[in-house]
Design a protein around this motif. Structure first.
Motif, PDB file in Angstrom:
ATOM      1  N   LEU A  59      19.724 -26.356   8.524  1.00 42.99           N
ATOM      2  CA  LEU A  59      19.743 -27.442   9.350  1.00 42.99           C
ATOM      3  C   LEU A  59      18.854 -27.079  10.317  1.00 42.99           C
ATOM      4  O   LEU A  59      17.757 -27.677  10.965  1.00 42.99           O
ATOM      5  N   LEU A  60      18.668 -25.919  10.725  1.00 43.57           N
ATOM      6  CA  LEU A  60      18.231 -25.422  11.368  1.00 43.57           C
ATOM      7  C   LEU A  60      16.868 -25.682  11.338  1.00 43.57           C
ATOM      8  O   LEU A  60      15.699 -25.708  12.299  1.00 43.57           O
ATOM      9  N   LYS A  61      16.242 -24.873  10.044  1.00 41.12           N
ATOM     10  CA  LYS A  61      14.508 -24.946   9.784  1.00 41.12           C
ATOM     11  C   LYS A  61      14.885 -26.749   9.305  1.00 41.12           C
ATOM     12  O   LYS A  61      13.246 -27.095   9.756  1.00 41.12           O
ATOM     13  N   GLN A  62      15.268 -27.889   9.306  1.00 40.80           N
ATOM     14  CA  GLN A  62      15.255 -28.764   9.417  1.00 40.80           C
ATOM     15  C   GLN A  62      15.399 -29.790  10.799  1.00 40.80           C
ATOM     16  O   GLN A  62      14.044 -30.805  11.103  1.00 40.80           O
ATOM     17  N   TRP A  63      15.587 -29.148  11.910  1.00 43.74           N
ATOM     18  CA  TRP A  63      15.423 -29.546  13.279  1.00 43.74           C
ATOM     19  C   TRP A  63      14.074 -28.544  13.736  1.00 43.74           C
ATOM     20  O   TRP A  63      13.986 -29.541  14.391  1.00 43.74           O
ATOM     21  N   GLY A  64      13.704 -28.124  12.882  1.00 45.28           N
ATOM     22  CA  GLY A  64      12.385 -27.825  13.678  1.00 45.28           C
ATOM     23  C   GLY A  64      12.910 -26.374  14.558  1.00 45.28           C
ATOM     24  O   GLY A  64      12.482 -26.108  15.395  1.00 45.28           O
ATOM     25  N   ILE A  65      13.869 -26.211  14.561  1.00 48.30           N
ATOM     26  CA  ILE A  65      14.267 -25.043  15.784  1.00 48.30           C
ATOM     27  C   ILE A  65      13.925 -23.576  15.583  1.00 48.30           C
ATOM     28  O   ILE A  65      13.594 -22.303  16.571  1.00 48.30           O
ATOM     29  N   ILE A  66      14.169 -23.336  14.359  1.00 47.32           N
ATOM     30  CA  ILE A  66      13.400 -22.008  13.537  1.00 47.32           C
ATOM     31  C   ILE A  66      12.710 -21.960  12.921  1.00 47.32           C
ATOM     32  O   ILE A  66      12.724 -23.196  11.787  1.00 47.32           O
ATOM     33  N   GLU A  67      11.932 -21.225  12.740  1.00 45.53           N
ATOM     34  CA  GLU A  67      10.795 -20.823  11.236  1.00 45.53           C
ATOM     35  C   GLU A  67      11.661 -20.202  10.229  1.00 45.53           C
ATOM     36  O   GLU A  67      11.044 -20.278   9.221  1.00 45.53           O
ATOM     37  N   ASP A  68      11.802 -19.013  10.411  1.00 44.20           N
ATOM     38  CA  ASP A  68      12.848 -18.274   9.758  1.00 44.20           C
ATOM     39  C   ASP A  68      13.661 -17.209   9.994  1.00 44.20           C
ATOM     40  O   ASP A  68      13.387 -17.030  11.165  1.00 44.20           O
ATOM     41  N   PHE A  69      14.590 -17.113   9.508  1.00 43.17           N
ATOM     42  CA  PHE A  69      15.877 -16.134  10.181  1.00 43.17           C
ATOM     43  C   PHE A  69      15.916 -15.272   8.651  1.00 43.17           C
ATOM     44  O   PHE A  69      16.219 -16.180   7.828  1.00 43.17           O
ATOM     45  N   ASN A  70      16.145 -14.787   9.458  1.00 41.17           N
ATOM     46  CA  ASN A  70      16.399 -13.290   7.430  1.00 41.17           C
ATOM     47  C   ASN A  70      17.931 -12.720   7.960  1.00 41.17           C
ATOM     48  O   ASN A  70      17.672 -11.546   8.791  1.00 41.17           O
ATOM     49  N   LEU A  71      18.712 -12.599   7.486  1.00 37.22           N
ATOM     50  CA  LEU A  71      19.817 -12.330   8.165  1.00 37.22           C
ATOM     51  C   LEU A  71      19.985 -11.401   7.967  1.00 37.22           C
ATOM     52  O   LEU A  71      20.934 -10.326   8.233  1.00 37.22           O
ATOM     53  N   TYR A  72      19.239 -10.568   6.608  1.00 34.33           N
ATOM     54  CA  TYR A  72      19.552  -9.283   6.144  1.00 34.33           C
ATOM     55  C   TYR A  72      18.647  -8.574   6.717  1.00 34.33           C
ATOM     56  O   TYR A  72      18.044  -6.989   5.875  1.00 34.33           O
ATOM     57  N   SER A  73      17.879  -8.247   7.901  1.00 34.58           N
ATOM     58  CA  SER A  73      16.833  -7.966   8.834  1.00 34.58           C
ATOM     59  C   SER A  73      17.755  -7.208   9.434  1.00 34.58           C
ATOM     60  O   SER A  73      19.023  -7.386  10.011  1.00 34.58           O
ATOM     61  N   ARG A  74      16.872  -6.673  10.665  1.00 34.52           N
ATOM     62  CA  ARG A  74      17.941  -6.313  12.192  1.00 34.52           C
ATOM     63  C   ARG A  74      18.542  -6.704  12.081  1.00 34.52           C
ATOM     64  O   ARG A  74      19.474  -6.819  13.436  1.00 34.52           O
ATOM     65  N   TRP A  75      17.842  -7.981  12.723  1.00 33.65           N
ATOM     66  CA  TRP A  75      18.130  -9.132  14.059  1.00 33.65           C
ATOM     67  C   TRP A  75      19.528  -9.673  13.081  1.00 33.65           C
ATOM     68  O   TRP A  75      20.026 -10.263  13.756  1.00 33.65           O
ATOM     69  N   GLY A  76      19.552  -9.723  11.746  1.00 33.90           N
ATOM     70  CA  GLY A  76      20.647 -10.652  10.926  1.00 33.90           C
ATOM     71  C   GLY A  76      22.212  -9.097  11.578  1.00 33.90           C
ATOM     72  O   GLY A  76      23.481  -9.820  11.607  1.00 33.90           O
ATOM     73  N   LEU A  77      21.956  -8.386  10.751  1.00 31.76           N
ATOM     74  CA  LEU A  77      22.986  -7.227  11.612  1.00 31.76           C
ATOM     75  C   LEU A  77      23.351  -7.705  12.945  1.00 31.76           C
ATOM     76  O   LEU A  77      24.322  -7.111  12.713  1.00 31.76           O
ATOM     77  N   LEU A  78      22.193  -7.783  14.102  1.00 34.37           N
ATOM     78  CA  LEU A  78      22.408  -7.286  15.800  1.00 34.37           C
ATOM     79  C   LEU A  78      23.379  -8.950  15.456  1.00 34.37           C
ATOM     80  O   LEU A  78      24.518  -9.059  16.365  1.00 34.37           O
ATOM     81  N   THR A  79      23.295  -9.965  15.039  1.00 32.63           N
ATOM     82  CA  THR A  79      24.197 -11.286  14.871  1.00 32.63           C
ATOM     83  C   THR A  79      25.326 -10.865  14.326  1.00 32.63           C
ATOM     84  O   THR A  79      26.300 -11.341  15.011  1.00 32.63           O
ATOM     85  N   LEU A  80      25.924 -10.366  13.364  1.00 31.87           N
ATOM     86  CA  LEU A  80      26.855  -9.785  12.502  1.00 31.87           C
ATOM     87  C   LEU A  80      28.098  -9.394  13.823  1.00 31.87           C
ATOM     88  O   LEU A  80      29.413  -9.191  14.182  1.00 31.87           O
ATOM     89  N   TYR A  81      27.172  -8.072  14.058  1.00 30.48           N
ATOM     90  CA  TYR A  81      27.570  -7.087  14.529  1.00 30.48           C
ATOM     91  C   TYR A  81      28.432  -7.834  16.355  1.00 30.48           C
ATOM     92  O   TYR A  81      29.691  -7.684  16.633  1.00 30.48           O
ATOM     93  N   ILE A  82      27.576  -8.235  16.848  1.00 30.61           N
ATOM     94  CA  ILE A  82      27.415  -8.795  18.028  1.00 30.61           C
ATOM     95  C   ILE A  82      28.922 -10.537  17.718  1.00 30.61           C
ATOM     96  O   ILE A  82      29.766 -10.009  18.850  1.00 30.61           O
ATOM     97  N   TYR A  83      29.273 -10.327  17.364  1.00 32.92           N
ATOM     98  CA  TYR A  83      30.068 -11.753  16.582  1.00 32.92           C
ATOM     99  C   TYR A  83      31.442 -11.100  16.263  1.00 32.92           C
ATOM    100  O   TYR A  83      32.373 -10.954  17.025  1.00 32.92           O
ATOM    101  N   PHE A  84      31.069 -10.310  15.821  1.00 31.18           N
ATOM    102  CA  PHE A  84      32.411  -9.646  15.314  1.00 31.18           C
ATOM    103  C   PHE A  84      33.179  -8.213  16.744  1.00 31.18           C
ATOM    104  O   PHE A  84      34.129  -7.888  16.729  1.00 31.18           O
ATOM    105  N   GLN A  85      32.306  -7.810  17.578  1.00 34.38           N
ATOM    106  CA  GLN A  85      32.359  -7.257  18.753  1.00 34.38           C
ATOM    107  C   GLN A  85      33.388  -8.553  19.751  1.00 34.38           C
ATOM    108  O   GLN A  85      34.258  -8.079  20.965  1.00 34.38           O
ATOM    109  N   ILE A  86      33.170  -9.595  19.745  1.00 35.60           N
ATOM    110  CA  ILE A  86      33.098 -10.400  20.989  1.00 35.60           C
ATOM    111  C   ILE A  86      35.082 -10.581  20.951  1.00 35.60           C
ATOM    112  O   ILE A  86      35.217 -10.631  22.023  1.00 35.60           O
ATOM    113  N   PRO A  87      35.257 -11.099  20.114  1.00 38.03           N
ATOM    114  CA  PRO A  87      36.812 -10.948  19.935  1.00 38.03           C
ATOM    115  C   PRO A  87      37.619 -10.382  20.057  1.00 38.03           C
ATOM    116  O   PRO A  87      38.790 -10.166  21.062  1.00 38.03           O
TER     117      PRO A  87
END
Length: 206
Positions: A57-85
């Motif tokens: 959806l984000l690619k279709q809307w032109g918000i992001i070009e490329d997002f790699n969940l399996y990179s450092r930024w993907g891991l950072l997103t995962l960590y932030i998510y389970f730390q917030i609750p």
């Protein structure tokens, strides 16, 4: 740090909601804090993976070009998510120490909101904020299942390296794994001791 900041903003916002909405959000936060490990990794793959629903959806809307969940930024997103609750649940009782009377008294004396937080709010919350940060750090450094399921053990992290040194077919070095485990154990023990000292100095220990 990012997870702690978002959790603090969330808890601060909850104080201005009515009790019914507040209880619903706390219940959801409590439930999501237990959603971790392999199920969380698979959920992120389905949602934010290469062909994930949100990624497409984000690619279709032109918000992001490329997002790699399996990179450092993907891991950072995962960590932030389970730390917030977890951060929100730990900080929620601490914000009860911020009495409305103190804010009103500061306002009557001419203090701005910024000055109130600098002189009153943050000094009261600082032990809880530091203690929560320490617990979140310990929670992050000990994470294994989510990261392994997301990266298949290809990312260089302490817990993954210990597991690979114990169960690896080519690089089987249990002695090195034991040494790293002892260092990790000492680090977590040191973090726990600091957290207990901070709790004794906060309003919990009074």
């Amino acid at each position: 740090m990012i997870g702690l900041l978002i959790a603090a903003l969330l808890v601060s916002s909850l104080r201005h909601l009515n009790s019914r909405i507040k209880e619903a959000i706390i219940a959801f936060t409590n439930m999501s804090s237990n959603f971790a490990g392999v199920p969380l990794a698979f959920a992120f793959i389905i949602i934010l993976g290469t062909n994930g629903a949100v990624t497409l959806l984000l690619k279709q809307w032109g918000i992001i070009e490329d997002f790699n969940l399996y990179s450092r930024w993907g891991l950072l997103t995962l960590y932030i998510y389970f730390q917030i609750p977890l951060g929100a649940l730990l900080l929620y009782p601490a914000f009860d120490a911020l009495k409305k009377d103190a804010y009103e008294a500061a306002a009557l004396l001419g203090a701005s909101s910024f000055r109130y937080w600098i002189k009153i709010g943050f000094p009261i919350l600082s032990p809880a904020l530091l203690g929560t940060f320490i617990i979140l750090f310990a929670n992050a450094i000990g994470a294994y299942a989510s990261v392994y399921a997301l990266t298949s053990g290809n990312y260089n992290m302490v817990t993954i390296r210990v597991a690979s040194l114990v169960s690896g077919d080519l690089f089987l070095e249990p002695n090195l794994a034991a040494a790293i485990s002892v260092v990790l154990m000492l680090l977590l023990a040191f973090i726990t001791a600091i957290n207990q000292w901070l709790i004794s100095r906060s309003y919990y220990g009074k």
